[in-house]
Design a protein around this motif. Sequence first.
Motif, PDB file in Angstrom:
ATOM      1  N   ALA A  15       0.814  -1.217   0.000  1.00  0.00           N
ATOM      2  CA  ALA A  15       0.000   0.000   0.000  1.00  0.00           C
ATOM      3  C   ALA A  15       0.844   1.262   0.000  1.00  0.00           C
ATOM      4  O   ALA A  15       0.338   2.345  -0.302  1.00  0.00           O
ATOM      5  N   ALA A  16       2.132   1.131   0.322  1.00  0.00           N
ATOM      6  CA  ALA A  16       3.002   2.299   0.433  1.00  0.00           C
ATOM      7  C   ALA A  16       3.836   2.560  -0.816  1.00  0.00           C
ATOM      8  O   ALA A  16       4.417   3.640  -0.948  1.00  0.00           O
ATOM      9  N   VAL A  17       3.920   1.581  -1.727  1.00  0.00           N
ATOM     10  CA  VAL A  17       4.722   1.799  -2.937  1.00  0.00           C
ATOM     11  C   VAL A  17       3.982   2.724  -3.889  1.00  0.00           C
ATOM     12  O   VAL A  17       2.746   2.811  -3.871  1.00  0.00           O
ATOM     13  N   ASP A  18       4.744   3.410  -4.728  1.00  0.00           N
ATOM     14  CA  ASP A  18       4.121   4.381  -5.628  1.00  0.00           C
ATOM     15  C   ASP A  18       3.248   3.719  -6.679  1.00  0.00           C
ATOM     16  O   ASP A  18       2.131   4.160  -6.951  1.00  0.00           O
ATOM     17  N   THR A  19       3.766   2.646  -7.289  1.00  0.00           N
ATOM     18  CA  THR A  19       3.064   2.023  -8.412  1.00  0.00           C
ATOM     19  C   THR A  19       3.056   0.510  -8.257  1.00  0.00           C
ATOM     20  O   THR A  19       4.096  -0.093  -7.972  1.00  0.00           O
ATOM     21  N   LEU A  20       1.905  -0.095  -8.468  1.00  0.00           N
ATOM     22  CA  LEU A  20       1.777  -1.551  -8.499  1.00  0.00           C
ATOM     23  C   LEU A  20       1.315  -1.963  -9.898  1.00  0.00           C
ATOM     24  O   LEU A  20       0.159  -1.773 -10.256  1.00  0.00           O
ATOM     25  N   GLU A  21       2.221  -2.517 -10.678  1.00  0.00           N
ATOM     26  CA  GLU A  21       1.879  -2.947 -12.029  1.00  0.00           C
ATOM     27  C   GLU A  21       1.394  -4.387 -12.070  1.00  0.00           C
ATOM     28  O   GLU A  21       0.771  -4.799 -13.050  1.00  0.00           O
ATOM     29  N   PHE A  22       1.707  -5.145 -11.025  1.00  0.00           N
ATOM     30  CA  PHE A  22       1.402  -6.569 -11.004  1.00  0.00           C
ATOM     31  C   PHE A  22       0.594  -6.920  -9.759  1.00  0.00           C
ATOM     32  O   PHE A  22       0.731  -6.283  -8.715  1.00  0.00           O
ATOM     33  N   ASP A  23      -0.244  -7.956  -9.870  1.00  0.00           N
ATOM     34  CA  ASP A  23      -0.927  -8.476  -8.695  1.00  0.00           C
ATOM     35  C   ASP A  23       0.117  -9.013  -7.716  1.00  0.00           C
ATOM     36  O   ASP A  23       1.146  -9.568  -8.124  1.00  0.00           O
ATOM     37  N   CYS A  24      -0.158  -8.863  -6.443  1.00  0.00           N
ATOM     38  CA  CYS A  24       0.820  -9.204  -5.402  1.00  0.00           C
ATOM     39  C   CYS A  24       0.561 -10.584  -4.800  1.00  0.00           C
ATOM     40  O   CYS A  24      -0.581 -11.049  -4.731  1.00  0.00           O
ATOM     41  N   GLY A  25       1.628 -11.196  -4.329  1.00  0.00           N
ATOM     42  CA  GLY A  25       1.535 -12.541  -3.749  1.00  0.00           C
ATOM     43  C   GLY A  25       1.237 -12.508  -2.265  1.00  0.00           C
ATOM     44  O   GLY A  25       1.995 -13.059  -1.456  1.00  0.00           O
ATOM     45  N   LEU A  26       0.122 -11.895  -1.910  1.00  0.00           N
ATOM     46  CA  LEU A  26      -0.216 -11.682  -0.506  1.00  0.00           C
ATOM     47  C   LEU A  26      -1.509 -12.383  -0.090  1.00  0.00           C
ATOM     48  O   LEU A  26      -2.109 -12.015   0.915  1.00  0.00           O
ATOM     49  N   ALA A  27      -1.903 -13.392  -0.849  1.00  0.00           N
ATOM     50  CA  ALA A  27      -3.140 -14.104  -0.518  1.00  0.00           C
ATOM     51  C   ALA A  27      -2.875 -15.499   0.031  1.00  0.00           C
ATOM     52  O   ALA A  27      -3.759 -16.352   0.026  1.00  0.00           O
ATOM     53  N   THR A  28      -1.675 -15.723   0.547  1.00  0.00           N
ATOM     54  CA  THR A  28      -1.286 -17.082   0.930  1.00  0.00           C
ATOM     55  C   THR A  28      -1.922 -17.573   2.225  1.00  0.00           C
ATOM     56  O   THR A  28      -1.708 -18.730   2.610  1.00  0.00           O
ATOM     57  N   ALA A  29      -2.728 -16.739   2.885  1.00  0.00           N
ATOM     58  CA  ALA A  29      -3.502 -17.269   4.015  1.00  0.00           C
ATOM     59  C   ALA A  29      -4.413 -18.399   3.556  1.00  0.00           C
ATOM     60  O   ALA A  29      -4.792 -19.261   4.351  1.00  0.00           O
ATOM     61  N   SER A  30      -4.739 -18.422   2.271  1.00  0.00           N
ATOM     62  CA  SER A  30      -5.583 -19.485   1.733  1.00  0.00           C
ATOM     63  C   SER A  30      -4.854 -20.815   1.633  1.00  0.00           C
ATOM     64  O   SER A  30      -5.477 -21.847   1.363  1.00  0.00           O
ATOM     65  N   LEU A  31      -3.537 -20.812   1.840  1.00  0.00           N
ATOM     66  CA  LEU A  31      -2.784 -22.070   1.888  1.00  0.00           C
ATOM     67  C   LEU A  31      -2.730 -22.638   3.301  1.00  0.00           C
ATOM     68  O   LEU A  31      -2.248 -23.749   3.504  1.00  0.00           O
ATOM     69  N   LEU A  32      -3.218 -21.864   4.273  1.00  0.00           N
ATOM     70  CA  LEU A  32      -3.252 -22.317   5.663  1.00  0.00           C
ATOM     71  C   LEU A  32      -4.617 -22.905   5.983  1.00  0.00           C
ATOM     72  O   LEU A  32      -5.647 -22.336   5.609  1.00  0.00           O
ATOM     73  N   ALA A  33      -4.624 -24.011   6.691  1.00  0.00           N
ATOM     74  CA  ALA A  33      -5.881 -24.615   7.121  1.00  0.00           C
ATOM     75  C   ALA A  33      -6.376 -24.005   8.428  1.00  0.00           C
ATOM     76  O   ALA A  33      -7.487 -24.302   8.872  1.00  0.00           O
ATOM     77  N   ALA A  34      -5.566 -23.153   9.042  1.00  0.00           N
ATOM     78  CA  ALA A  34      -5.931 -22.454  10.285  1.00  0.00           C
ATOM     79  C   ALA A  34      -5.154 -21.156  10.323  1.00  0.00           C
ATOM     80  O   ALA A  34      -4.176 -20.972   9.600  1.00  0.00           O
ATOM     81  N   ASP A  35      -5.592 -20.238  11.189  1.00  0.00           N
ATOM     82  CA  ASP A  35      -4.935 -18.939  11.288  1.00  0.00           C
ATOM     83  C   ASP A  35      -5.061 -18.463  12.727  1.00  0.00           C
ATOM     84  O   ASP A  35      -5.692 -19.111  13.567  1.00  0.00           O
ATOM     85  N   VAL A  36      -4.473 -17.308  13.011  1.00  0.00           N
ATOM     86  CA  VAL A  36      -4.495 -16.767  14.373  1.00  0.00           C
ATOM     87  C   VAL A  36      -5.603 -15.740  14.554  1.00  0.00           C
ATOM     88  O   VAL A  36      -5.691 -15.087  15.597  1.00  0.00           O
ATOM     89  N   THR A  37      -6.448 -15.587  13.558  1.00  0.00           N
ATOM     90  CA  THR A  37      -7.573 -14.658  13.606  1.00  0.00           C
ATOM     91  C   THR A  37      -8.789 -15.304  12.966  1.00  0.00           C
ATOM     92  O   THR A  37      -8.658 -16.119  12.052  1.00  0.00           O
ATOM     93  N   SER A  38      -9.962 -14.924  13.438  1.00  0.00           N
ATOM     94  CA  SER A  38     -11.197 -15.411  12.824  1.00  0.00           C
ATOM     95  C   SER A  38     -11.576 -14.579  11.608  1.00  0.00           C
ATOM     96  O   SER A  38     -12.563 -14.892  10.927  1.00  0.00           O
ATOM     97  N   SER A  39     -10.796 -13.528  11.316  1.00  0.00           N
ATOM     98  CA  SER A  39     -10.990 -12.712  10.115  1.00  0.00           C
ATOM     99  C   SER A  39      -9.693 -12.699   9.315  1.00  0.00           C
ATOM    100  O   SER A  39      -8.997 -11.678   9.230  1.00  0.00           O
ATOM    101  N   PRO A  40      -9.324 -13.843   8.722  1.00  0.00           N
ATOM    102  CA  PRO A  40      -8.038 -13.935   8.030  1.00  0.00           C
ATOM    103  C   PRO A  40      -7.972 -13.015   6.818  1.00  0.00           C
ATOM    104  O   PRO A  40      -8.988 -12.635   6.244  1.00  0.00           O
ATOM    105  N   LEU A  41      -6.759 -12.679   6.452  1.00  0.00           N
ATOM    106  CA  LEU A  41      -6.529 -11.769   5.342  1.00  0.00           C
ATOM    107  C   LEU A  41      -6.496 -12.579   4.041  1.00  0.00           C
ATOM    108  O   LEU A  41      -5.444 -12.835   3.464  1.00  0.00           O
ATOM    109  N   ARG A  42      -7.687 -12.957   3.588  1.00  0.00           N
ATOM    110  CA  ARG A  42      -7.820 -13.750   2.366  1.00  0.00           C
ATOM    111  C   ARG A  42      -8.411 -12.925   1.234  1.00  0.00           C
ATOM    112  O   ARG A  42      -9.061 -11.920   1.468  1.00  0.00           O
TER     113      ARG A  42
END
Length: 330
Positions: free
Chosen positions: A255-282
């Motif tokens: 969110a802090a970079v000037d330009t994002l030309e590509f989709d980011c690899g930040l959805a990997t919570a979906s590779l976890l079968a559990a998380d530390v929050t009930s509102s995971p960042l998916r």
Amino acid sequence: MFPSVNEILDTARVVSLPMTSRFRGIDQREALLFRGPQGWSEFSPFVEYDDAEASTWLMAAIDYAWNETPPLKRDHIPVNATVPAVAAEFVEAVLERFDGCRTAKVKVAEFDQSLADDIARVAEVRRVMGPAGRIRIDANGAWTVDEAERAVHALAEFDLEYVEQPCATVEELSELRGRIAYMGIPVAADESVRKAADPLAVARAGAADLIVIKAQPSGGISRALSVAAEAGLPIVVSSALETSVGLAMGAHLAAAVDTLEFDCGLATASLLAADVTSSPLRARGGRIEVRRVDAEEALLTRWAANAERTQWWLSRLERCHELGKNYSPQ
């Protein structure tokens, strides 16, 4: 601010989270979480990393917990799906976990698999995503230059967005980039940035068309932003298979970079079968929110690592803290 080790230990919790598919050779993801004035943060270098490398990850975690993040330029981040080195028959089920993602990063060059396995996996991703989907492949530096050239030729028919870290060294990346330039398939550098003594060497050598930046391995958001700015190349912000707490750090970086030309690899919570929050960042509609994530007591308890692993992480924390005493987040 740089807290004492006791300030960190006061809130430190170690978890071991099951994964939906084996990834990077593991089926449980361990992480140490702690809370500072800004909220929860995460220290989760992979277990095989030595203390010198792991200490950079701790400095990033401390920075995120104790210091304000840089100004944000967006409140949602477009993200890609991540497909582990699974058999082709499991690809569709993996992609279903990434709601609305228009891009998929596909792991290839697994040590116990063949190029034929990679072709079958990528072909199935293309079938499921259709002609409009974007496909990038990630070899984690496992190919020689000749192997990478053959693989890119074999996979080019699936319309690759780029190939990530096909070879291990900057010199190999440069050679491969020259060999496949006529194909119009960009080369991205990941390990050659985040694991390098000089993260800018790959850019100076003209060995990549874009670079992958990760918050924890870079030593924090501000340091990652500096590398991105000095490299002068398009960037992809990616995760290190963190819990949603660590992913939130990556989201703040993106969110802090000037330009994002590509989709980011930040959805990997979906590779976890559990998380530390009930509102995971998916991913929702192909995007994730930019927000801090609070670890929840019930889930920290439910997924707590056993006593032996907890002590291993706490000892690692103390050693890495000692190594990082002269750290500056800038």
